[in-house]
Write a protein that holds these residues in place. Structure first.
Motif, mmCIF file in Angstrom:
data_model
loop_
_atom_site.group_PDB
_atom_site.id
_atom_site.type_symbol
_atom_site.label_atom_id
_atom_site.label_comp_id
_atom_site.label_asym_id
_atom_site.label_seq_id
_atom_site.Cartn_x
_atom_site.Cartn_y
_atom_site.Cartn_z
ATOM 1 N N TYR A 193 0.806 -1.018 0.106
ATOM 2 C CA TYR A 193 -0.249 -0.273 -0.376
ATOM 3 C C TYR A 193 0.993 1.449 0.009
ATOM 4 C CZ TYR A 193 0.927 -1.514 5.002
ATOM 5 O OH TYR A 193 1.635 -2.024 5.693
ATOM 6 N N ALA A 194 0.041 2.355 -0.420
ATOM 7 C CA ALA A 194 1.132 3.766 -0.108
ATOM 8 C C ALA A 194 1.727 3.449 1.147
ATOM 9 C CB ALA A 194 -0.486 5.242 -0.088
ATOM 10 N N GLY A 195 2.961 3.975 1.026
ATOM 11 C CA GLY A 195 3.633 4.088 2.118
ATOM 12 C C GLY A 195 4.373 3.049 3.236
ATOM 13 N N ALA A 196 4.096 1.643 2.041
ATOM 14 C CA ALA A 196 4.463 0.634 2.725
ATOM 15 C C ALA A 196 5.975 0.852 3.165
ATOM 16 C CB ALA A 196 3.795 -0.149 2.340
ATOM 17 N N THR A 197 6.231 -0.365 4.155
ATOM 18 C CA THR A 197 7.818 -0.353 4.657
ATOM 19 C C THR A 197 8.507 -1.824 4.615
ATOM 20 O OG1 THR A 197 7.712 -0.433 6.712
ATOM 21 C CG2 THR A 197 7.654 1.388 6.132
ATOM 22 N N GLY A 198 9.012 -2.192 5.213
ATOM 23 C CA GLY A 198 9.452 -3.493 4.539
ATOM 24 C C GLY A 198 10.224 -4.637 6.477
ATOM 25 N N ALA A 199 9.300 -2.885 7.446
ATOM 26 C CA ALA A 199 9.902 -3.627 8.200
ATOM 27 C C ALA A 199 9.066 -4.870 8.712
ATOM 28 C CB ALA A 199 9.061 -2.577 8.986
ATOM 29 N N LEU A 200 7.584 -5.092 8.295
ATOM 30 C CA LEU A 200 6.636 -6.330 8.767
ATOM 31 C C LEU A 200 7.665 -7.657 8.527
ATOM 32 C CD1 LEU A 200 4.355 -6.969 10.045
ATOM 33 C CD2 LEU A 200 3.123 -6.591 8.498
ATOM 34 N N VAL A 201 8.563 -7.312 6.863
ATOM 35 C CA VAL A 201 8.545 -8.560 6.500
ATOM 36 C C VAL A 201 9.891 -8.723 6.686
ATOM 37 C CG1 VAL A 201 9.398 -9.650 4.401
ATOM 38 C CG2 VAL A 201 7.434 -8.260 4.344
ATOM 39 N N ASP A 202 10.720 -7.848 7.229
ATOM 40 C CA ASP A 202 12.285 -7.879 7.793
ATOM 41 C C ASP A 202 11.982 -8.786 9.040
ATOM 42 O OD1 ASP A 202 13.289 -6.802 5.810
ATOM 43 O OD2 ASP A 202 13.672 -5.311 6.512
ATOM 44 N N SER A 203 10.881 -8.223 9.831
ATOM 45 C CA SER A 203 10.316 -9.124 10.835
ATOM 46 C C SER A 203 9.754 -11.090 11.057
ATOM 47 C CB SER A 203 9.672 -7.574 12.040
ATOM 48 O OG SER A 203 8.051 -8.286 11.952
ATOM 49 N N LEU A 204 9.267 -10.506 10.291
ATOM 50 C CA LEU A 204 8.872 -12.093 9.756
ATOM 51 C C LEU A 204 10.401 -13.030 9.561
ATOM 52 C CD1 LEU A 204 5.783 -11.476 8.083
ATOM 53 C CD2 LEU A 204 6.042 -12.453 9.906
ATOM 54 N N VAL A 205 10.731 -12.586 8.460
ATOM 55 C CA VAL A 205 12.296 -13.484 8.737
ATOM 56 C C VAL A 205 12.797 -13.280 9.790
ATOM 57 C CG1 VAL A 205 14.080 -13.635 7.122
ATOM 58 C CG2 VAL A 205 12.050 -12.935 6.082
ATOM 59 N N ARG A 206 12.791 -12.691 10.091
ATOM 60 C CA ARG A 206 13.682 -13.077 11.606
ATOM 61 C C ARG A 206 12.836 -13.762 12.724
ATOM 62 N NH1 ARG A 206 14.636 -7.194 11.689
ATOM 63 N NH2 ARG A 206 12.651 -6.543 12.928
ATOM 64 N N ASP A 207 11.319 -13.324 12.319
ATOM 65 C CA ASP A 207 10.693 -15.062 13.343
ATOM 66 C C ASP A 207 10.647 -16.696 12.815
ATOM 67 O OD1 ASP A 207 9.854 -14.479 15.828
ATOM 68 O OD2 ASP A 207 7.393 -14.459 14.616
ATOM 69 N N GLY A 208 11.700 -16.525 11.396
ATOM 70 C CA GLY A 208 11.142 -18.304 11.035
ATOM 71 C C GLY A 208 9.824 -18.479 9.931
ATOM 72 N N VAL A 209 9.365 -17.393 9.878
ATOM 73 C CA VAL A 209 8.383 -17.295 8.590
ATOM 74 C C VAL A 209 9.112 -18.415 7.281
ATOM 75 C CG1 VAL A 209 8.809 -15.329 7.291
ATOM 76 C CG2 VAL A 209 6.372 -16.563 7.461
ATOM 77 N N ARG A 224 7.604 -0.230 -3.760
ATOM 78 C CA ARG A 224 9.743 -0.480 -3.614
ATOM 79 C C ARG A 224 10.642 -0.447 -2.188
ATOM 80 N NH1 ARG A 224 11.581 5.253 -6.402
ATOM 81 N NH2 ARG A 224 10.919 6.551 -4.268
ATOM 82 N N ALA A 225 10.333 -0.454 -1.367
ATOM 83 C CA ALA A 225 10.372 -0.748 0.024
ATOM 84 C C ALA A 225 10.230 -1.886 0.229
ATOM 85 C CB ALA A 225 10.588 0.312 1.521
ATOM 86 N N LEU A 226 8.467 -2.274 0.233
ATOM 87 C CA LEU A 226 8.404 -3.640 0.394
ATOM 88 C C LEU A 226 9.188 -4.631 0.137
ATOM 89 C CD1 LEU A 226 6.765 -5.509 1.748
ATOM 90 C CD2 LEU A 226 4.472 -4.449 0.804
ATOM 91 N N GLU A 227 9.272 -4.717 -1.153
ATOM 92 C CA GLU A 227 9.876 -4.933 -2.264
ATOM 93 C C GLU A 227 11.113 -6.099 -1.813
ATOM 94 O OE1 GLU A 227 10.074 -3.589 -6.761
ATOM 95 O OE2 GLU A 227 9.499 -5.826 -7.775
ATOM 96 N N GLY A 228 12.046 -3.935 -1.649
ATOM 97 C CA GLY A 228 12.866 -4.347 -1.219
ATOM 98 C C GLY A 228 13.625 -5.243 -0.065
ATOM 99 N N ALA A 229 12.219 -5.669 0.805
ATOM 100 C CA ALA A 229 12.229 -6.333 1.787
ATOM 101 C C ALA A 229 12.354 -7.672 1.547
ATOM 102 C CB ALA A 229 11.061 -6.189 2.999
ATOM 103 N N LEU A 230 10.675 -8.094 0.862
ATOM 104 C CA LEU A 230 10.506 -9.488 -0.287
ATOM 105 C C LEU A 230 11.716 -10.307 -0.889
ATOM 106 C CD1 LEU A 230 7.208 -8.742 -0.243
ATOM 107 C CD2 LEU A 230 7.559 -10.146 0.471
ATOM 108 N N LEU A 231 12.327 -9.046 -1.533
ATOM 109 C CA LEU A 231 13.898 -9.993 -2.698
ATOM 110 C C LEU A 231 14.496 -10.025 -1.144
ATOM 111 C CD1 LEU A 231 13.781 -7.111 -5.052
ATOM 112 C CD2 LEU A 231 13.680 -9.646 -5.260
ATOM 113 N N ARG A 232 14.824 -9.388 0.033
ATOM 114 C CA ARG A 232 15.656 -10.284 0.710
ATOM 115 C C ARG A 232 15.450 -11.096 1.454
ATOM 116 N NH1 ARG A 232 15.670 -4.735 2.229
ATOM 117 N NH2 ARG A 232 14.905 -5.172 3.572
ATOM 118 N N ALA A 233 13.990 -11.598 1.626
ATOM 119 C CA ALA A 233 13.738 -12.170 2.516
ATOM 120 C C ALA A 233 13.635 -13.913 1.344
ATOM 121 C CB ALA A 233 11.932 -12.246 2.472
ATOM 122 N N GLN A 234 13.365 -13.585 -0.064
ATOM 123 C CA GLN A 234 13.941 -14.749 -0.921
ATOM 124 C C GLN A 234 14.928 -15.403 -1.345
ATOM 125 O OE1 GLN A 234 10.801 -15.488 -4.293
ATOM 126 N NE2 GLN A 234 12.556 -13.659 -5.517
#
Ligand code: ASP
Length: 280
Positions: A193-209, A224-234
C-alpha cells in the motif's frame, strides 16, 4: 445450533436418507488447521463410501472460501462436497440458512456433480474463485469476473460451467501429508500500500517465517520498500508468492518476474497452496 437442529429446520429434508456428523462448532474466524485436517479426513472417509452420493458441510461465512480451497486442493473429489452457510442468524425473521442447506443438498444429489463447491444465495461457486465480498448482505459471495458455476432453481441445478476437475496424484499426496503433519509451515500474508515499508517482512524473516504471500497492488506491483524486503527474504530462502489485492481478475505474469505468482488465487488461498507445497 447443532447440525441436527439445522437439518430439522428444513422440513423438505425430512424424507431424505441423510446422516449427519458434527466435526466442530466454531466461529469460522477461528478456523484452525486441526479442524481442517479432521474435516478433510472425515469428508474423504464418507466420500469413499459406496452408499454416499455426496457430502454437505455447513460453515461460517467468514473463512468459508479458505476451507473450500483447502478441501478442493487436498481432496479433488470425484463426488460433490458442498459447503454452505448463512448470513442471517438461525433466529432471524427470514433466515437464509434453511434455503441454502436445501440448495446444497440439491447440488450434492445432482447426478454428475463433483468437486468442492460453495452454495449460497442460489448460486454455485467453485472453490478456486469464490470470495466473501460483502460483510452483511444475504448475497455475500462472488466468483468475480469468472462468475458462478451455476444456479440452483426450484431444487434443480442449472450449470453454466464444468464441475471442478477430479482427483490428481498431488491431491492424494497432500492428503497423506496433512494426515501425518504435526506442525504446519508458517506462511504469512502482507499487503502492499502507499507508504508501505519492509519492516514487517524483515521481522517475519527474523521470526522464522517459511513463506510470504504479498497482496500486491494492481497488476502485481509492490511498493519498492516492501519489494526490497521481500527480495531479501527470498534470498534468505523464504518462499515468496505474489497475488493482487484487486478483487477481480488476475496478475498477468511477464517473463523474468522476480516473484512467483499466485495464478489467480487470492492472497488467503495462495497462502494455503504455499503451505501445502511447503508441507510436501
Ligand atoms: N461468524 C460467522 C462465521 O463463522 C459469520 C457468518 O457465518 O456469517 O463466519
Amino acid at each position: 445450533v447443532s447440525v441436527s437442529d439445522l437439518v430439522a429446520s428444513v422440513p423438505p429434508l425430512a424424507g431424505l436418507p441423510l446422516e449427519f456428523e458434527q466435526i466442530a462448532q466454531v466461529d469460522s474466524k477461528d478456523m484452525s488447521f486441526v479442524i481442517w485436517r479432521d474435516l478433510a479426513l472425515r469428508v474423504a472417509h464418507h466420500l469413499a463410501r459406496e452408499d454416499v452420493q455426496g457430502v454437505v458441510i455447513t460453515h461460517g461465512t467468514d473463512t468459508l472460501e479458505e476451507t473450500a480451497w483447502f478441501l478442493q486442493t487436498v481432496l479433488q473429489p470425484c463426488k460433490p462436497a458442498v459447503i454452505t452457510c448463512a448470513m442471517r442468524p438461525f433466529t432471524a425473521m427470514v433466515p437464509d440458512g434453511p434455503q441454502n442447506l436445501l440448495d446444497a443438498v440439491a447440488v450434492a444429489t445432482t447426478p454428475g456433480a463433483r468437486g468442492v463447491v460453495v452454495v449460497a444465495a442460489g448460486a454455485v461457486h467453485c472453490a478456486q474463485r469464490v470470495q466473501k465480498v460483502h460483510p452483511y448482505r444475504v448475497d455475500a459471495f462472488s466468483s468475480g469476473d469468472a462468475g458462478p458455476l451455476g444456479w440452483v432453481e426450484e431444487g434443480a441445478v442449472r450449470l453454466v460451467k464444468n464441475w471442478p476437475s477430479g482427483q490428481s496424484k498431488q491431491a492424494l499426496l497432500a492428503m497423506k501429508n496433512i494426515a501425518s503433519c504435526v506442525q504446519w509451515p508458517r506462511v504469512e500474508v502482507v499487503l502492499s500500500y502507499a507508504g508501505a515499508t519492509g519492516a514487517l517482512v524483515d521481522s517475519l524473516v527474523r521470526d522464522g517465517v517459511q513463506g510470504i504471500v504479498v497482496a500486491a497492488t494492481g497488476n502485481g506491483t509492490i511498493h519498492r520498500a516492501l519489494e526490497g524486503a521481500l527480495l531479501r527474504a527470498q534470498a534468505a530462502g523464504v518462499r515468496v508468492v505474489r497475488s493482487t489485492r484487486c478483487p477481480e481478475g488476475q496478475i498477468l505474469p511477464k517473463p523474468g518476474d522476480t516473484f512467483a505468482d499466485s495464478r489467480g488465487l487470492s492472497a488467503v488461498k495462495a497462502r494455503i497452496s504455499l503451505m501445502l507445497e511447503l508441507l510436501a
